[in-house]
Design a protein around this motif. Structure first.
Motif, short mmCIF file in Angstrom:
data_model
loop_
_atom_site.label_atom_id
_atom_site.label_comp_id
_atom_site.label_asym_id
_atom_site.label_seq_id
_atom_site.Cartn_x
_atom_site.Cartn_y
_atom_site.Cartn_z
N GLU A 26 -12.31 -3.69 -0.57
CA GLU A 26 -12.73 -2.34 -0.19
C GLU A 26 -13.25 -2.32 1.25
O GLU A 26 -13.01 -1.36 1.99
N LEU A 29 -10.37 -2.29 3.55
CA LEU A 29 -9.72 -0.98 3.60
C LEU A 29 -10.48 0.02 4.45
O LEU A 29 -9.97 1.10 4.76
N HIS A 30 -11.71 -0.32 4.83
CA HIS A 30 -12.45 0.49 5.79
C HIS A 30 -12.33 -0.06 7.20
O HIS A 30 -12.34 0.71 8.17
N GLN A 38 -1.98 3.78 12.07
CA GLN A 38 -1.41 4.20 10.80
C GLN A 38 -0.12 4.97 11.04
O GLN A 38 0.07 5.48 12.13
N HIS A 227 -18.83 -2.11 -3.78
CA HIS A 227 -17.57 -2.38 -3.10
C HIS A 227 -16.94 -3.65 -3.65
O HIS A 227 -15.71 -3.74 -3.80
N HIS A 231 -12.42 -2.80 -7.11
CA HIS A 231 -11.02 -3.03 -7.50
C HIS A 231 -10.89 -4.12 -8.56
O HIS A 231 -9.83 -4.73 -8.70
N ILE A 253 -2.88 1.34 -4.89
CA ILE A 253 -3.98 2.02 -4.21
C ILE A 253 -3.39 2.89 -3.10
O ILE A 253 -2.59 2.40 -2.30
N LYS A 254 -3.78 4.15 -3.06
CA LYS A 254 -3.31 5.07 -2.02
C LYS A 254 -4.50 5.84 -1.47
O LYS A 254 -5.27 6.42 -2.23
N ARG A 255 -4.64 5.83 -0.16
CA ARG A 255 -5.70 6.58 0.51
C ARG A 255 -5.03 7.59 1.43
O ARG A 255 -4.59 7.26 2.53
N GLY A 256 -4.90 8.80 0.95
CA GLY A 256 -4.20 9.81 1.72
C GLY A 256 -2.73 9.48 1.86
O GLY A 256 -2.13 8.81 1.02
N THR A 260 -1.68 2.59 2.13
CA THR A 260 -1.34 2.16 0.78
C THR A 260 -1.60 0.67 0.64
O THR A 260 -1.57 -0.08 1.61
#
Length: 264
Positions: A26, A29-30, A38, A227, A231, A253-256, A260
């Motif tokens: 996590e 992913l930040h 991106q 955190h 997952h 996992i998808k963030r917007g 991914t």
């Protein structure tokens, strides 16, 4: 119609590892979206107790070795322009499975050969030697019983092999496309093999910046116990739980629309 030359180049981050990556996913992913343009696709062959070359078990869950995972066929199916960077970490995990240094190095070399088909830079982290050298016997026995209950390894054997393994990993750093990243003693605390919770943003920032990605003020990235567990139950492509085989389409996992994560 948009010409192929004008297509947005997707970014891909491949991460191979075990508990450290699973616990800090996590945080990654930040950190990663701040450093890598991106859309970003993360491909991660990770997991607590994960082995590079053989099936591993942690509590009630089994995972295939990283080299045996579906990650590699999935990478071959990727089409279109994509810019890739790769990270190989948690390499010392297999020492506690009583694997020899030669065997572990052979597995890492196989990973490198496969990753080189992506034509991107590779980062390899070293062994946390400071913690291994000073590890108290009682700590080692507790760690072995918790993480590797079937192991009969002695501490002195692990320490000797860790020294040799780190030296041989450093040698990979002489290759033009590979960066060796030594583990900093301050990244560890009471636990000698897992990154301290508060240091995880710094660790990922160090690794990704070594691969040429944009630096930023990582002190604003949070890292806490929740955190670490976020997952825990997110399914990878394939695993066995309580003896039952499970499969999950990826990415899981998808963030917007622009981030991914595919787990293997």
């Amino acid at each position: 119609m948009t010409s192929p030359q004008n297509e947005t180049v997707r970014q891909r981050l491949i991460v191979l590892g075990a508990s450290n990556v699973a616990k800090s996913l996590e945080v990654l992913l930040h950190v990663a979206p701040e450093m890598i343009p991106q859309p970003l696709e993360v491909y991660a062959a990770i997991g607590r107790g994960r082995s590079y070359g053989t099936q591993s078990k942690f509590l009630c869950r089994r995972l295939p070795g990283i080299l045996e995972s579906e990650l590699w066929p999935s990478l071959e199916k990727v089409s279109g322009p994509v810019k890739t960077t790769s990270v190989i970490t948690d390499i010392g995990n297999d020492l506690l499975y009583d694997r020899t240094v030669d065997q572990i190095i052979d597995w890492i070399e196989q990973c490198i050969i496969r990753l080189r088909t992506t034509e991107g830079p590779i980062a390899i982290t070293g062994i946390p030697l400071a913690g291994v050298r000073s590890l108290a016997p009682y700590k080692f026995r507790a760690l072995r019983a918790m993480m590797f209950p079937s192991s009969n390894l002695q501490l002195v054997t692990v320490q000797q092999r860790a020294e040799e393994l780190d030296a041989r990993l450093q040698a990979f750093g002489k290759e033009d496309d590979i960066t060796f990243i030594p583990q900093k003693p301050e990244w560890y605390g009471f636990d000698p093999i897992h990154w301290r919770q508060a240091k995880r943003p710094e660790v990922w920032h160090t690794i990704l910046s070594s691969l040429g990605h944009t630096m930023f003020d990582y002190s604003r990235v949070r890292s806490n116990f929740f955190h670490s567990m976020k997952h825990w139950m997110t399914r990878p492509y394939s695993r066995t739980m309580f003896g039952i085989e499970q499969s999950q389409a990826q990415p899981s996992i998808k963030r917007g629309e622009h981030l991914t994560v595919a787990l293997y």
